[in-house]
Design an enzyme around this catalytic site. Structure first.
Site, PDB file in Angstrom:
ATOM      1  N   ASP A   1      -4.638  -4.503  10.452  1.00  0.00           N
ATOM      2  CA  ASP A   1      -5.603  -4.944   9.338  1.00  0.00           C
ATOM      3  C   ASP A   1      -5.893  -6.536   9.494  1.00  0.00           C
ATOM      4  O   ASP A   1      -5.029  -7.140  10.234  1.00  0.00           O
ATOM      5  CB  ASP A   1      -4.812  -4.613   8.103  1.00  0.00           C
ATOM      6  CG  ASP A   1      -5.529  -4.456   6.642  1.00  0.00           C
ATOM      7  OD1 ASP A   1      -5.004  -4.413   5.903  1.00  0.00           O
ATOM      8  OD2 ASP A   1      -6.589  -5.108   6.961  1.00  0.00           O
TER       9      ASP A   1
ATOM     10  N   GLY B   1      -6.590 -10.315   5.376  1.00  0.00           N
ATOM     11  CA  GLY B   1      -7.168 -10.771   4.016  1.00  0.00           C
ATOM     12  C   GLY B   1      -6.324 -10.281   2.757  1.00  0.00           C
ATOM     13  O   GLY B   1      -5.942 -11.083   2.036  1.00  0.00           O
TER      14      GLY B   1
ATOM     15  N   ASP C   1     -12.175  -9.172   5.148  1.00  0.00           N
ATOM     16  CA  ASP C   1     -12.684  -8.998   3.846  1.00  0.00           C
ATOM     17  C   ASP C   1     -11.770  -9.656   2.876  1.00  0.00           C
ATOM     18  O   ASP C   1     -10.797 -10.242   3.124  1.00  0.00           O
ATOM     19  CB  ASP C   1     -12.882  -7.709   3.879  1.00  0.00           C
ATOM     20  CG  ASP C   1     -11.392  -6.951   3.737  1.00  0.00           C
ATOM     21  OD1 ASP C   1     -10.456  -7.525   4.245  1.00  0.00           O
ATOM     22  OD2 ASP C   1     -11.188  -6.041   2.941  1.00  0.00           O
TER      23      ASP C   1
ATOM     24  N   GLN D   1     -16.166  -2.445  -0.518  1.00  0.00           N
ATOM     25  CA  GLN D   1     -15.484  -3.051  -1.588  1.00  0.00           C
ATOM     26  C   GLN D   1     -16.289  -2.504  -2.769  1.00  0.00           C
ATOM     27  O   GLN D   1     -16.758  -1.434  -2.877  1.00  0.00           O
ATOM     28  CB  GLN D   1     -15.296  -4.352  -1.523  1.00  0.00           C
ATOM     29  CG  GLN D   1     -14.459  -4.960  -0.302  1.00  0.00           C
ATOM     30  CD  GLN D   1     -13.218  -4.603  -0.348  1.00  0.00           C
ATOM     31  OE1 GLN D   1     -12.439  -4.112  -1.590  1.00  0.00           O
ATOM     32  NE2 GLN D   1     -12.391  -4.674   0.712  1.00  0.00           N
TER      33      GLN D   1
ATOM     34  N   CYS E   1      12.231  22.010   7.040  1.00  0.00           N
ATOM     35  CA  CYS E   1      11.673  20.866   7.822  1.00  0.00           C
ATOM     36  C   CYS E   1      12.173  20.729   9.282  1.00  0.00           C
ATOM     37  O   CYS E   1      13.571  21.015   9.565  1.00  0.00           O
ATOM     38  CB  CYS E   1      12.133  19.551   7.037  1.00  0.00           C
ATOM     39  SG  CYS E   1      11.444  18.207   8.024  1.00  0.00           S
TER      40      CYS E   1
ATOM     41  N   CYS F   1      12.557  18.138  11.131  1.00  0.00           N
ATOM     42  CA  CYS F   1      12.837  16.849  11.782  1.00  0.00           C
ATOM     43  C   CYS F   1      14.459  16.720  11.915  1.00  0.00           C
ATOM     44  O   CYS F   1      15.344  17.491  11.335  1.00  0.00           O
ATOM     45  CB  CYS F   1      12.407  15.794  10.648  1.00  0.00           C
ATOM     46  SG  CYS F   1      13.722  15.388   9.293  1.00  0.00           S
TER      47      CYS F   1
ATOM     48  N   CYS G   1      16.901  16.609   9.054  1.00  0.00           N
ATOM     49  CA  CYS G   1      17.097  18.031   8.198  1.00  0.00           C
ATOM     50  C   CYS G   1      17.427  19.210   9.113  1.00  0.00           C
ATOM     51  O   CYS G   1      18.274  19.733   8.724  1.00  0.00           O
ATOM     52  CB  CYS G   1      15.587  18.575   7.965  1.00  0.00           C
ATOM     53  SG  CYS G   1      14.971  17.808   6.476  1.00  0.00           S
TER      54      CYS G   1
HETATM   55  N1  2YM Z   1      -8.256  -5.635   4.857  1.00  0.00           N
HETATM   56  C1  2YM Z   1      -7.956  -4.746   3.790  1.00  0.00           C
HETATM   57  N2  2YM Z   1      -8.753  -4.696   2.738  1.00  0.00           N
HETATM   58  C2  2YM Z   1      -8.644  -3.906   1.786  1.00  0.00           C
HETATM   59  O1  2YM Z   1      -9.452  -3.550   0.876  1.00  0.00           O
HETATM   60  C3  2YM Z   1      -7.320  -3.276   1.297  1.00  0.00           C
HETATM   61  C4  2YM Z   1      -6.916  -2.288   0.344  1.00  0.00           C
HETATM   62  C5  2YM Z   1      -5.634  -1.954   0.274  1.00  0.00           C
HETATM   63  N3  2YM Z   1      -5.004  -1.260  -0.731  1.00  0.00           N
HETATM   64  C6  2YM Z   1      -3.799  -1.087  -0.355  1.00  0.00           C
HETATM   65  N4  2YM Z   1      -2.707  -0.329  -1.004  1.00  0.00           N
HETATM   66  C7  2YM Z   1      -1.501  -0.430  -0.670  1.00  0.00           C
HETATM   67  C8  2YM Z   1      -0.880  -1.392  -1.435  1.00  0.00           C
HETATM   68  N5  2YM Z   1       0.526  -1.030  -1.091  1.00  0.00           N
HETATM   69  C9  2YM Z   1       1.092  -0.136  -1.714  1.00  0.00           C
HETATM   70  C10 2YM Z   1       2.831   0.027  -1.753  1.00  0.00           C
HETATM   71  C11 2YM Z   1       3.438  -1.185  -1.398  1.00  0.00           C
HETATM   72  C12 2YM Z   1       2.821  -2.284  -0.926  1.00  0.00           C
HETATM   73  C13 2YM Z   1       1.285  -2.546  -1.156  1.00  0.00           C
HETATM   74  N6  2YM Z   1      -3.724  -1.778   1.008  1.00  0.00           N
HETATM   75  C14 2YM Z   1      -4.859  -2.165   1.328  1.00  0.00           C
HETATM   76  C15 2YM Z   1      -5.110  -2.822   2.505  1.00  0.00           C
HETATM   77  C16 2YM Z   1      -6.360  -3.471   2.546  1.00  0.00           C
HETATM   78  N7  2YM Z   1      -6.724  -4.036   3.684  1.00  0.00           N
END
Ligand code: 2YM
Length: 371
Positions: A92, A95, A146, A188, A303, A305, A308
């Site tokens: 990732d 951002g 982003d 987005q 399962c 794994c 299990c």
């Molecule tokens: N570059 C980037 N752009 C996003 O719009 C994005 C949107 C996202 N939405 C999530 N949601 C997961 C959030 N997660 C849930 C469990 C606890 C830790 C955070 N992760 C993301 C990562 C992302 N990475």
């Protein structure tokens, strides 16, 4: 030949089985990516991840920038060699993690300035720098830099933010130098249908090997999230992989695969495992609950794994209570295997042209009765 060829092997409704070629092997989609934020999927050995069917691992630019630093990872052979995973990696772009973890000091046209959550030092991330870091880390799939707007955001903020994200996508693409890495654009627009469609369409103006659906799973309701997923996959091209970022609950994977999403990631299975819970078809069981201390059954009947096949719920409940490392390790292993088996069964159902029946059976077991 295109190092990132994506071919659709079968369809069932909007769900599809894909074959995605990468410089580190071919993978079958839909697939779930275990999160190895700092270059490690917490508590699990790469060989065990391979054994349970993991195909692609995810790491984070933000974390690896702060520690150990991209230069060091590059000098040590890049992520695959450094972290002992020779399958595909996805990074990732940093951002999101800045917004959610770092102490954001400023966001402007140039990029973001934030304080490290480790030592408070000031750090700047721009599209150019994010791409340079991801090139040094050497992942197969890299993400454009982003902004993931906070939830909720005003339509005005969402619009300005998605327009900046599109300018950052152009800068990310211009900064890219490695042909052996695939850059994904990230759409987005929050949960505003018009802005979501606008961002997705504008992102598609860039001919890229894949597209991510960003800005979701950030606190909105499922009723708000899924119409955005449906809208996105209606607009995104059939022939390219779609990646729904941050989605990892089993029921959400089943729904999103039915809407034509191909790639998923979430810390949920490993994080909930470390906190003592196991994913099961009916939902989740918390091994801290005393009822499991006499329970001779495996976490999940059927399962395959190691957890299990080898241990009882009683033993794992003991480990969790005793705060033994092995408790979180076994639960993380099972939870990831649970999601990999779910996507394996989904791919099989799609090949049989019966994804609808698969999703209905899943939902009946998951929601049909209380645990
Ligand atoms: N570059 C980037 N752009 C996003 O719009 C994005 C949107 C996202 N939405 C999530 N949601 C997961 C959030 N997660 C849930 C469990 C606890 C830790 C955070 N992760 C993301 C990562 C992302 N990475």
């Amino acid at each position: 030949m295109d190092p990132f060829r994506f071919t659709i092997q079968a369809r069932s409704g909007r769900a599809r089985v894909g074959l995605l070629t990468t410089p580190h092997g071919r993978v079958e989609t839909p697939l779930f990516m275990p999160v190895g934020t700092q270059g490690s999927v917490k508590g699990l050995l790469p060989k065990d991840l391979k054994a349970i069917g993991s195909q692609v691992l995810l790491a984070n630019t933000y974390h690896l920038l702060l520690r150990p630093g991209p230069e060091r990872v590059q000098a040590l052979g890049g992520l695959h060699r450094f972290a002992g995973w020779d399958g595909p990696w996805l990074t990732d772009s940093g951002g999101f993690q800045v917004m959610s973890l770092g102490h954001l000091r400023r966001i402007d046209e140039e990029g973001v300035v934030f304080q490290s959550h480790l030592d408070g030092s000031l750090i700047r991330l721009t599209p150019e720098r994010s791409i340079a870091i991801q090139e040094a880390l050497g992942a197969d799939f890299i993400m454009a830099f982003d902004e993931c707007p906070p939830y909720p955001s005003s339509p005005e903020y969402l619009k300005a933010s998605l327009e900046r994200t599109l300018r950052w996508l152009e800068r990310s693409l211009k900064a890219k130098t490695r042909p052996d890495q695939a850059l994904f654009g990230i759409a987005q627009g929050g949960t505003d249908a018009g802005l979501r469609a606008l961002s997705t369409r504008e992102t598609l103006r860039f001919d890229l090997p894949g597209y991510a659906i960003g800005g979701l799973a950030v606190g909105e309701t499922k009723e708000e999230m899924f119409p955005m997923v449906a809208l996105s996959t209606e607009i995104l091209p059939e022939a390219k992989p779609r990646y729904l970022m941050g989605v990892g609950h089993p029921e959400d994977l089943v729904a999103a695969m039915g809407l034509g999403v191909d790639l998923f990631d979430s810390v949920y299975p490993t994080r909930t495992g470390r906190f003592g819970s196991a994913l099961v078809p009916e939902g989740r069981i918390n091994l801290k609950n005393a009822q499991y201390l006499e329970d001779k059954r495996p976490l999940e009947e059927g399962c395959d794994c190691y957890a299990c096949q080898t241990f009882s719920r009683a033993y794992i409940a003991h480990l969790v209570r005793a705060e033994e490392m092995l408790g979180g390790i076994l639960l993380s292993l099972h939870n990831l295997r649970f999601l990999h088996r779910l996507t394996e069964r989904a791919r099989e159902a799609i090949r049989q042209g019966s994804y609808g029946a698969f999703a209905r059976e899943f939902a009946e077991r998951r929601f049909g009765k209380e645990i």
